[in-house]
Design a protein around this motif. Sequence first.
Motif, PDB file in Angstrom:
ATOM      1  N   PHE A 107      43.846  23.870  42.515  1.00 15.35           N
ATOM      2  CA  PHE A 107      44.491  25.163  42.730  1.00 15.35           C
ATOM      3  C   PHE A 107      44.031  26.191  41.695  1.00 15.35           C
ATOM      4  CE2 PHE A 107      47.994  22.755  44.991  1.00 15.35           C
ATOM      5  CZ  PHE A 107      47.720  23.314  46.230  1.00 15.35           C
ATOM      6  N   ALA A 108      43.876  25.755  40.438  1.00 15.40           N
ATOM      7  CA  ALA A 108      43.438  26.677  39.387  1.00 15.40           C
ATOM      8  C   ALA A 108      42.008  27.139  39.631  1.00 15.40           C
ATOM      9  CB  ALA A 108      43.559  26.006  38.021  1.00 15.40           C
ATOM     10  N   MET A 109      41.116  26.201  39.956  1.00 15.00           N
ATOM     11  CA  MET A 109      39.721  26.555  40.199  1.00 15.00           C
ATOM     12  C   MET A 109      39.581  27.423  41.450  1.00 15.00           C
ATOM     13  SD  MET A 109      37.862  25.390  37.774  1.00 15.00           S
ATOM     14  CE  MET A 109      37.205  24.028  36.806  1.00 15.00           C
ATOM     15  N   HIS A 110      40.370  27.122  42.454  1.00 15.75           N
ATOM     16  CA  HIS A 110      40.338  27.945  43.665  1.00 15.75           C
ATOM     17  C   HIS A 110      40.794  29.369  43.347  1.00 15.75           C
ATOM     18  CE1 HIS A 110      41.783  29.609  47.520  1.00 15.75           C
ATOM     19  NE2 HIS A 110      40.809  28.891  48.048  1.00 15.75           N
ATOM     20  N   GLY A 111      41.804  29.482  42.476  1.00 15.89           N
ATOM     21  CA  GLY A 111      42.259  30.805  42.067  1.00 15.89           C
ATOM     22  C   GLY A 111      41.183  31.579  41.322  1.00 15.89           C
ATOM     23  N   ILE A 112      40.438  30.881  40.470  1.00 13.14           N
ATOM     24  CA  ILE A 112      39.345  31.520  39.729  1.00 13.14           C
ATOM     25  C   ILE A 112      38.257  31.987  40.685  1.00 13.14           C
ATOM     26  CG2 ILE A 112      37.489  31.098  38.067  1.00 13.14           C
ATOM     27  CD1 ILE A 112      39.411  29.168  36.630  1.00 13.14           C
ATOM     28  N   LYS A 113      37.886  31.102  41.601  1.00 15.21           N
ATOM     29  CA  LYS A 113      36.856  31.461  42.584  1.00 15.21           C
ATOM     30  C   LYS A 113      37.269  32.685  43.387  1.00 15.21           C
ATOM     31  CE  LYS A 113      36.955  30.192  46.560  1.00 15.21           C
ATOM     32  NZ  LYS A 113      37.340  30.762  47.898  1.00 15.21           N
ATOM     33  N   GLN A 114      38.518  32.669  43.859  1.00 10.96           N
ATOM     34  CA  GLN A 114      38.989  33.769  44.698  1.00 10.96           C
ATOM     35  C   GLN A 114      39.070  35.076  43.914  1.00 10.96           C
ATOM     36  OE1 GLN A 114      39.383  33.196  48.005  1.00 10.96           O
ATOM     37  NE2 GLN A 114      39.449  35.442  48.119  1.00 10.96           N
ATOM     38  N   TYR A 115      39.441  34.988  42.645  1.00 13.27           N
ATOM     39  CA  TYR A 115      39.520  36.202  41.818  1.00 13.27           C
ATOM     40  C   TYR A 115      38.132  36.814  41.650  1.00 13.27           C
ATOM     41  CZ  TYR A 115      41.079  39.356  38.120  1.00 13.27           C
ATOM     42  OH  TYR A 115      41.371  40.482  37.385  1.00 13.27           O
ATOM     43  N   PHE A 116      37.135  35.982  41.400  1.00 11.91           N
ATOM     44  CA  PHE A 116      35.762  36.472  41.257  1.00 11.91           C
ATOM     45  C   PHE A 116      35.291  37.137  42.551  1.00 11.91           C
ATOM     46  CE2 PHE A 116      35.891  34.447  37.367  1.00 11.91           C
ATOM     47  CZ  PHE A 116      34.677  34.439  36.696  1.00 11.91           C
ATOM     48  N   VAL A 117      35.584  36.500  43.677  1.00  9.42           N
ATOM     49  CA  VAL A 117      35.152  37.033  44.972  1.00  9.42           C
ATOM     50  C   VAL A 117      35.846  38.357  45.281  1.00  9.42           C
ATOM     51  CG1 VAL A 117      35.268  36.620  47.461  1.00  9.42           C
ATOM     52  CG2 VAL A 117      34.516  34.794  45.935  1.00  9.42           C
ATOM     53  N   ASP A 118      37.134  38.443  44.946  1.00  8.69           N
ATOM     54  CA  ASP A 118      37.898  39.659  45.245  1.00  8.69           C
ATOM     55  C   ASP A 118      37.517  40.829  44.345  1.00  8.69           C
ATOM     56  OD1 ASP A 118      39.251  38.307  47.217  1.00  8.69           O
ATOM     57  OD2 ASP A 118      41.011  37.875  45.980  1.00  8.69           O
ATOM     58  N   HIS A 119      37.032  40.538  43.138  1.00  7.57           N
ATOM     59  CA  HIS A 119      36.787  41.601  42.168  1.00  7.57           C
ATOM     60  C   HIS A 119      35.310  41.868  41.904  1.00  7.57           C
ATOM     61  CE1 HIS A 119      41.009  40.635  41.365  1.00  7.57           C
ATOM     62  NE2 HIS A 119      41.112  41.812  40.801  1.00  7.57           N
ATOM     63  N   ASN A 120      34.424  41.129  42.544  1.00  8.15           N
ATOM     64  CA  ASN A 120      33.004  41.324  42.264  1.00  8.15           C
ATOM     65  C   ASN A 120      32.192  41.125  43.543  1.00  8.15           C
ATOM     66  OD1 ASN A 120      30.164  40.437  41.310  1.00  8.15           O
ATOM     67  ND2 ASN A 120      31.100  41.225  39.439  1.00  8.15           N
TER      68      ASN A 120
END
Length: 480
Positions: A122-135
């Motif tokens: 869940f933590a890694m998925h959150g990191i991945k999604q944050y990168f995708v949403d912001h970059n």
Amino acid sequence: MVTVKTFKDYYSDNLNALLGFADSYTLATVAKVTAGLPDGLPIVTTAGRVSALGVKSEYPYLTRLMGSWDQLAAGVYKFLQIDKLTETSTLYNIGFFLHDPKRSPKAKKAAEQNEVSSDCYFAMHGIKQYFVDHNQKYREKWRRYIPTSIFDEQYLDSKTIQKLLKELTTISNTILLCGSPKTVRNVMKEAENLGLTTSGNFSFYNIDLGATPTASDNNDRMPQYSSGLQSLRTIGFRRFYDSKYYETEQRIRDRAENFYNYGAKYGKPYRTNDFIMSFYDAVMLYAKALNQSLASGQRIQDTSLLTKTMWNLNFNGIIGNVSFNERGDKKMQTVLSTYSPVRQRFTDVATYSDADDRLQIIDALLFKSTVPKISAANSAPAIPSVSLDTQSTLDRRFNYEPKLVVIVVLALTMTVILIVAISRDRSQRAQLSKLRSGFDGKLLHQQFLDAEKDALMVWQKTSLANNPLIKLHVTNDSNC
């Protein structure tokens, strides 16, 4: 069962709020369905950091005392200085290396159905999604493939770690690692054995979900550090441990021994964690909000106002200051720590607060050393040759000879195919030439005219025979 009991207690007027849930799945179900009750139901939890639980349109009355993985992801994004990467070609080749039994290759199909996703996932998925949403660049880069190695700590040995590291580092130079403290040690040990930690081409970041031994506030738990661990950076939520925390922790331990005989039952002393300690703050939060609501004449069943009251509170709790953002998540600070050769211990080098989007650099020199080097990382070989060059000359010769045989066989096969194709082409050309030499234009024209004449006669006879208005007997040429 939990959901059914919640409804029974609610409609029996025996339930005004829920505190707890260690399971994010149960929490998600109960928090969503209770939002549709006539007055709703406030839920305060010290778990549920999953990004999806932050959607207030679905979980309007959920308050989280441990923050969310989105807040941790924002810290990772800031510490890696992603905003300063201007060209797609200079993006970090990030790889995710994490513990998750549900998706591990070792997972059995029967177990997959009952297994739940790990906090690391869940933590890694959150990191991945944050990168995708912001970059936009990472959104394009990860559209087709995201470098990921998933393992189950139960089946993780040195050989498996080395195999996974070799595979992942062929396409990634910035590794985000998530696992237990023991797993972190073992992974960094094997990374050191492979030469990854000394090459200068790779960066390892431990995504700290709890009290890991590499965090700066746990130096007392690791008196000695290997060179592999010294090259590890740690990113996690900052913890504030003061005298109030340690006093409460000791009272909990005493109670576990005096009332439950914990040590004799389990053969080890009772240990607390942030989940347990934050629960004290959850009780205090609800009590303060309830007192304030009643003092102002509000109905205890007015869940919306009570929830807003909780989110507006600000007090010093057992595990640091308690205040909330607009989504009902406790405001958290993310910290980056690394090993300091001067202090010979792990130390905090930077913090990030998502509440005011503020990055504070504590040690500029150490912070600079934690940021991956783009040019060196992208131009470097996947794994230093010295770490792979362990076979003898004889072993390497036997590894190459089968490849040479395959190449020779393929070359011979292609040659035979080419010869056959040329031979068939020549044969077809000869046949075509023969046909051209025997071509007689006048004869062909006369044959065409004769065929056309015969077809016309057949058509005329058929038309007359089928016409009911003309009663004629039509015979063929043989009867004339």
